[in-house]
Scaffold this motif. Structure first.
Motif, PDB file in Angstrom:
ATOM      1  N   UNK A   1       0.811  -1.214   0.000  1.00 23.96           N
ATOM      2  CA  UNK A   1       0.000   0.000   0.000  1.00 23.96           C
ATOM      3  C   UNK A   1       0.846   1.267   0.000  1.00 23.96           C
ATOM      4  N   UNK A   2       2.138   1.128   0.317  1.00 26.90           N
ATOM      5  CA  UNK A   2       2.991   2.318   0.481  1.00 26.90           C
ATOM      6  C   UNK A   2       4.440   1.877   0.339  1.00 26.90           C
ATOM      7  N   UNK A   3       5.265   2.696  -0.290  1.00 25.84           N
ATOM      8  CA  UNK A   3       6.693   2.383  -0.362  1.00 25.84           C
ATOM      9  C   UNK A   3       7.485   3.668  -0.568  1.00 25.84           C
ATOM     10  N   UNK A   4       8.633   3.727   0.071  1.00 26.42           N
ATOM     11  CA  UNK A   4       9.519   4.876  -0.119  1.00 26.42           C
ATOM     12  C   UNK A   4      10.925   4.523   0.335  1.00 26.42           C
ATOM     13  N   UNK A   5      11.838   5.441   0.074  1.00 26.07           N
ATOM     14  CA  UNK A   5      13.237   5.275   0.459  1.00 26.07           C
ATOM     15  C   UNK A   5      13.748   6.582   1.050  1.00 26.07           C
ATOM     16  N   UNK A   6      14.701   6.452   1.943  1.00 22.68           N
ATOM     17  CA  UNK A   6      15.311   7.641   2.512  1.00 22.68           C
ATOM     18  C   UNK A   6      15.840   7.376   3.900  1.00 22.68           C
ATOM     19  N   UNK A   7      16.785   8.210   4.337  1.00 22.30           N
ATOM     20  CA  UNK A   7      17.361   8.119   5.683  1.00 22.30           C
ATOM     21  C   UNK A   7      17.946   6.737   5.950  1.00 22.30           C
TER      22      UNK A   7
ATOM     23  N   UNK B   1       7.884  13.873  18.213  1.00 17.40           N
ATOM     24  CA  UNK B   1       8.362  14.348  16.906  1.00 17.40           C
ATOM     25  C   UNK B   1       7.219  14.320  15.905  1.00 17.40           C
ATOM     26  N   UNK B   2       7.206  15.289  15.016  1.00 18.19           N
ATOM     27  CA  UNK B   2       6.244  15.309  13.916  1.00 18.19           C
ATOM     28  C   UNK B   2       6.934  14.767  12.670  1.00 18.19           C
ATOM     29  N   UNK B   3       6.264  13.822  11.985  1.00 16.00           N
ATOM     30  CA  UNK B   3       6.883  13.095  10.879  1.00 16.00           C
ATOM     31  C   UNK B   3       5.965  13.148   9.662  1.00 16.00           C
ATOM     32  N   UNK B   4       6.574  13.208   8.490  1.00 19.05           N
ATOM     33  CA  UNK B   4       5.833  13.132   7.233  1.00 19.05           C
ATOM     34  C   UNK B   4       6.460  12.066   6.358  1.00 19.05           C
ATOM     35  N   UNK B   5       5.614  11.329   5.639  1.00 18.93           N
ATOM     36  CA  UNK B   5       6.089  10.302   4.720  1.00 18.93           C
ATOM     37  C   UNK B   5       5.333  10.423   3.410  1.00 18.93           C
ATOM     38  N   UNK B   6       6.037  10.274   2.290  1.00 19.61           N
ATOM     39  CA  UNK B   6       5.416  10.310   0.968  1.00 19.61           C
ATOM     40  C   UNK B   6       5.572   8.965   0.283  1.00 19.61           C
ATOM     41  N   UNK B   7       4.540   8.562  -0.435  1.00 17.59           N
ATOM     42  CA  UNK B   7       4.580   7.315  -1.184  1.00 17.59           C
ATOM     43  C   UNK B   7       5.271   7.558  -2.518  1.00 17.59           C
ATOM     44  N   UNK B   8       6.271   6.748  -2.838  1.00 20.14           N
ATOM     45  CA  UNK B   8       7.036   6.929  -4.070  1.00 20.14           C
ATOM     46  C   UNK B   8       6.204   6.683  -5.326  1.00 20.14           C
ATOM     47  N   UNK B   9       5.121   5.923  -5.214  1.00 14.95           N
ATOM     48  CA  UNK B   9       4.308   5.595  -6.387  1.00 14.95           C
ATOM     49  C   UNK B   9       3.252   6.669  -6.643  1.00 14.95           C
TER      50      UNK B   9
ATOM     51  N   UNK C   1       2.738   9.555  -4.695  1.00 16.86           N
ATOM     52  CA  UNK C   1       3.071  10.899  -4.250  1.00 16.86           C
ATOM     53  C   UNK C   1       2.247  11.378  -3.074  1.00 16.86           C
ATOM     54  N   UNK C   2       1.307  10.561  -2.596  1.00 13.57           N
ATOM     55  CA  UNK C   2       0.487  10.931  -1.442  1.00 13.57           C
ATOM     56  C   UNK C   2       1.357  11.059  -0.194  1.00 13.57           C
ATOM     57  N   UNK C   3       0.871  11.857   0.761  1.00 10.37           N
ATOM     58  CA  UNK C   3       1.639  12.097   1.982  1.00 10.37           C
ATOM     59  C   UNK C   3       0.820  11.699   3.209  1.00 10.37           C
ATOM     60  N   UNK C   4       1.520  11.239   4.227  1.00 10.53           N
ATOM     61  CA  UNK C   4       0.933  10.942   5.530  1.00 10.53           C
ATOM     62  C   UNK C   4       1.701  11.717   6.591  1.00 10.53           C
ATOM     63  N   UNK C   5       0.996  12.080   7.663  1.00 12.41           N
ATOM     64  CA  UNK C   5       1.601  12.837   8.753  1.00 12.41           C
ATOM     65  C   UNK C   5       1.252  12.167  10.073  1.00 12.41           C
ATOM     66  N   UNK C   6       2.202  12.164  10.991  1.00  9.59           N
ATOM     67  CA  UNK C   6       1.922  11.622  12.311  1.00  9.59           C
ATOM     68  C   UNK C   6       2.855  12.242  13.337  1.00  9.59           C
ATOM     69  N   UNK C   7       2.486  12.021  14.599  1.00  9.93           N
ATOM     70  CA  UNK C   7       3.322  12.409  15.723  1.00  9.93           C
ATOM     71  C   UNK C   7       3.677  11.140  16.479  1.00  9.93           C
ATOM     72  N   UNK C   8       4.915  11.059  16.959  1.00 12.13           N
ATOM     73  CA  UNK C   8       5.323   9.824  17.613  1.00 12.13           C
ATOM     74  C   UNK C   8       6.305  10.104  18.729  1.00 12.13           C
ATOM     75  N   UNK C   9       6.425   9.104  19.598  1.00 11.48           N
ATOM     76  CA  UNK C   9       7.471   9.096  20.602  1.00 11.48           C
ATOM     77  C   UNK C   9       7.929   7.657  20.773  1.00 11.48           C
ATOM     78  N   UNK C  10       9.046   7.481  21.436  1.00 10.64           N
ATOM     79  CA  UNK C  10       9.589   6.137  21.672  1.00 10.64           C
ATOM     80  C   UNK C  10       9.956   6.004  23.128  1.00 10.64           C
ATOM     81  N   UNK C  11       9.576   4.879  23.736  1.00  4.86           N
ATOM     82  CA  UNK C  11       9.998   4.591  25.101  1.00  4.86           C
ATOM     83  C   UNK C  11      11.453   4.124  25.088  1.00  4.86           C
ATOM     84  N   UNK C  12      12.129   4.319  26.211  1.00  6.28           N
ATOM     85  CA  UNK C  12      13.520   3.884  26.325  1.00  6.28           C
ATOM     86  C   UNK C  12      13.580   2.357  26.271  1.00  6.28           C
TER      87      UNK C  12
END
Length: 282
Positions: free
Chosen positions: A31-37, A105-113, A115-126
């Motif tokens: 449903x979604x694919x991209x590359x980066x980082x 953190x606020x994050x954005x991701x785009x689908x390589x196919x 071009x749609x974008x998704x946005x989310x906020x996240x955190x990580x526990x230690x």
């Protein structure tokens, strides 16, 4: 705090091979694919969660860390990401229960196919405080597109994710008291060990204790996935026709369930398929 399991990340060595393997297994298209980082990503989004395949790409700290984790393995389960309704409230709770969350953190991701974008906020526990299991918490602004069926008898969703532990008391305290998941079952069996089922949305986080000599009492491990199917015989026939090595269908531990094991085509991730009998209509 937690409303469900948003996604599971599986690290894989070869993103193309993993994509093909999981399209065959799930009977669904990505449903979604991209590359980066430092990573290539392919996402399969089912009714109740997303499986994110991630492979190292290029040569930077992120890619090198993934290669080190994979070592000589084809793939492994790397992290859980829980869906939450309010990331700021979740962050405060994680802090109160001493899980030392990262800043939101606020994050954005785009689908390589598309071009749609998704946005989310996240955190990580230690991770050192979650018994070695990497855990993220995410508030998603838009719903992901679903993975469309690409074959007959596709997998519908995840039934449960399995975590192994050597210290069931501390694991129960983490998933129950600190994360707030509902402990639906706690049972010990001489053949299976101790099983604890925590409800997480409409699926289960299963924590299993099977003591082994020299086991690591301080760290738990993401062990495997059990996928939910509507017709296990039809799904088995599809996978056999695709050349996968699968077990015969057998009755599950829970009455009214039938299961089978998938022995290959999963990037080395322990995989079971499960069919539940329909509930009787009153």
């Amino acid at each position: 705090m937690i409303t469900g399991l948003d996604h599971i990340v599986a690290l894989v060595k070869d993103i193309g091979a993993a994509r093909a393997a999981y399209q065959t297994l799930l009977g669904r298209a990505p449903a979604w694919q991209n590359s980066g980082e430092g990573a290539d990503r392919v996402l399969f989004t089912l009714e109740n969660m997303t499986l994110e395949l991630m492979a190292p790409s290029g040569f930077n700290a992120t890619a090198d860390r993934m290669r080190a984790l994979l070592a000589d393995q084809e793939g492994l389960l790397a992290s859980l990401c829980f869906r939450v309704a309010d990331i700021n409230k979740t962050h405060r709770r994680l802090d109160r229960v001493a899980l030392k969350p990262d800043a939101v953190a606020e994050v954005e991701s785009s689908d390589d196919v598309s071009g749609a974008a998704l946005h989310w906020k996240r955190t990580r526990a230690a991770t050192e405080l979650t018994r070695g299991v990497r855990m993220f918490f995410l508030e998603l602004a838009e719903e992901r597109p679903k993975s469309l069926a690409s074959d007959v008898a596709p997998i519908e969703g995840l039934d449960h994710v399995v975590i192994t532990t050597e210290d069931s008391d501390r694991a129960a305290a983490l998933y129950g008291a600190r994360l707030g998941l509902d402990l639906a079952l706690d049972r010990t069996h001489h053949d299976w060990g101790q099983l604890m089922f925590f409800r997480c949305g409409d699926l289960i986080v299963e924590v299993v204790r099977r003591p082994v000599a020299g086991g690591d009492v301080g760290h738990d491990r993401l062990w495997g996935l059990s996928w939910r199917v509507a017709d296990i015989d039809a799904t088995r026939a599809r996978l056999v026709a695709a050349g996968l090595d699968v077990s015969d269908v057998r009755n599950g531990r829970k009455p009214g369930t039938r299961i089978m094991t998938v022995r290959n085509g999963t990037c080395g991730i322990q995989t079971v398929l499960l069919e539940r009998s329909p509930k009787p209509v009153d």
